[in-house]
Design an enzyme around this catalytic site. Structure first.
Site, mmCIF file in Angstrom:
data_model
loop_
_atom_site.group_PDB
_atom_site.id
_atom_site.type_symbol
_atom_site.label_atom_id
_atom_site.label_comp_id
_atom_site.label_asym_id
_atom_site.label_seq_id
_atom_site.Cartn_x
_atom_site.Cartn_y
_atom_site.Cartn_z
ATOM 1 N N GLU A 55 0.813 -1.214 0.000
ATOM 2 C CA GLU A 55 0.000 0.000 0.000
ATOM 3 C C GLU A 55 0.851 1.271 0.000
ATOM 4 O O GLU A 55 0.499 2.256 -0.655
ATOM 5 C CB GLU A 55 -0.951 -0.010 1.202
ATOM 6 C CG GLU A 55 -2.125 -0.967 1.067
ATOM 7 C CD GLU A 55 -1.726 -2.435 1.254
ATOM 8 O OE1 GLU A 55 -2.495 -3.325 0.850
ATOM 9 O OE2 GLU A 55 -0.647 -2.679 1.829
ATOM 10 N N HIS A 124 -11.557 -6.265 8.060
ATOM 11 C CA HIS A 124 -12.219 -5.995 6.788
ATOM 12 C C HIS A 124 -13.504 -5.180 6.978
ATOM 13 O O HIS A 124 -14.392 -5.218 6.129
ATOM 14 C CB HIS A 124 -12.560 -7.299 6.059
ATOM 15 C CG HIS A 124 -11.376 -8.057 5.573
ATOM 16 N ND1 HIS A 124 -10.609 -8.846 6.398
ATOM 17 C CD2 HIS A 124 -10.807 -8.130 4.337
ATOM 18 C CE1 HIS A 124 -9.629 -9.395 5.697
ATOM 19 N NE2 HIS A 124 -9.718 -8.972 4.459
#
Length: 332
Positions: A55, A124
């Site tokens: 990321e 998540h």
């Protein structure tokens, strides 16, 4: 909403040769939620391409691309994994225009699914939007309908500042009333599922009045817009529901106008309560609408814990907690 997002990306790839899409699995596979499906096939591997699972690398490369004149649209597969890219977003992307006296800009739009309601557990399901609203130089956008998702995404890509574009994954395929034990709804019969063909944009910083009312103002965004609306309808409460759409820039004028009319304010979001964006909204309403308030401001939020898997619906700000807050506000 997935189709609307895909359409917006397709249109911008066609309109502007400087737009590129990058991220984990966005190319050949079309994204874990299929939001970029067929775009690589149509526009080629140099415009839509897969990246390593890094990321900080994804965001760092996007900042460099923006400085050199491109308009990258990086995808972070889940908002929970955006944290390794924070330094690049906060120290580089958000500061680039300021530190270079506008010689360079970072016109990147970071797309990422966020929020709970899908049994994703603590890694998540997070809603980290308030982190980004705290950073000068970043804009934060959260759509709640397919119509808004397309128009807001186009506006975000065209913006010359870095934009965090969070997509509520619970409503990718249909609105959600908060009643998890009822049949799943589809966007097909929803008024805001009608998405115009071709190019259109919705200016950032403009809230949307979902329904007008006189008894209270409900400030919400993303999935919570639909939950609040369902509760107000079922309890027959004449609530005015304001979908903020963009947190930064915030349409504070619309907020003021509504609260001054109703005299009562409730704020709803999924994120944890402490330092959540609702705290900023509460402060702004208190500062600007104090003499119009007839009761203390109510906040219905997630709890100050990691997002639980087994107790998801206790954590999720559902109809019971929202309904209790509405009753309390009316009694006040």
């Amino acid at each position: 909403m997935i189709e609307a997002i895909n359409d917006a990306l397709d249109i911008m790839l066609e309109r502007d040769p400087d737009v590129i899409i990058m991220g984990e699995d966005v190319g050949y596979f079309g994204g874990v939620f299929r939001a970029t499906a067929h775009l690589q096939e149509k526009h080629g591997k140099t415009r839509v391409f897969d990246t390593p699972i890094s990321e900080c690398g994804i965001i760092g490369v996007a900042v460099g691309m923006g400085a050199y004149g491109l308009r990258p649209v990086p995808e972070i597969q889940f908002a929970d994994y955006i944290y390794p890219g924070l330094d690049q977003l906060i120290s580089e992307a958000a500061r680039l225009r300021y530190r270079s006296a506008a010689e360079y800009i970072a016109p990147l739009t970071v797309r990422s699914p966020f929020g709970g309601g899908i049994f994703g557990g603590q890694t998540h399901s997070q809603s980290p939007e308030s982190i980004f609203t705290h950073v000068a130089g970043l804009k934060t956008v959260i759509p709640s309908t397919p119509h808004d998702a397309k128009g807001l995404l186009i506006a975000a890509i065209e913006d010359n500042d870095p934009v965090i574009f969070f997509e509520p994954k619970r409503i990718y395929n249909g609105p959600f009333s908060g009643y998890y034990d009822r049949p799943v709804q589809s966007w097909a019969k929803h008024a805001d599922s009608v998405v115009p063909e071709g190019y259109y944009r919705i200016p950032l910083g403009k809230a949307r009045t979902v329904r007008e009312g006189t008894q209270m103002t409900v400030l919400a965004y993303g999935t919570m817009v639909h939950v609040a609306e369902a509760v107000a309808r079922e309890k027959n409460i004449d609530a005015e529901i304001l979908d903020l759409r963009t947190l930064v820039p915030l349409d504070i004028k619309a907020v003021e106008k509504s609260v001054e009319k109703t005299g009562k304010c409730m704020i709803v979001h999924e994120a944890t309560r402490t330092s959540g964006f609702g705290a900023e909204l509460s402060a702004l309403v208190q500062e600007r609408c104090f003499y119009h308030l007839e009761a203390p401001i109510e906040r219905v939020t997630g709890f100050d814990t990691p997002y639980p898997h087994s107790l998801e619906w206790a954590y999720f700000p559902g109809p019971i907690r929202i309904g209790e807050a509405m009753d309390k506000l009316l009694e006040g």
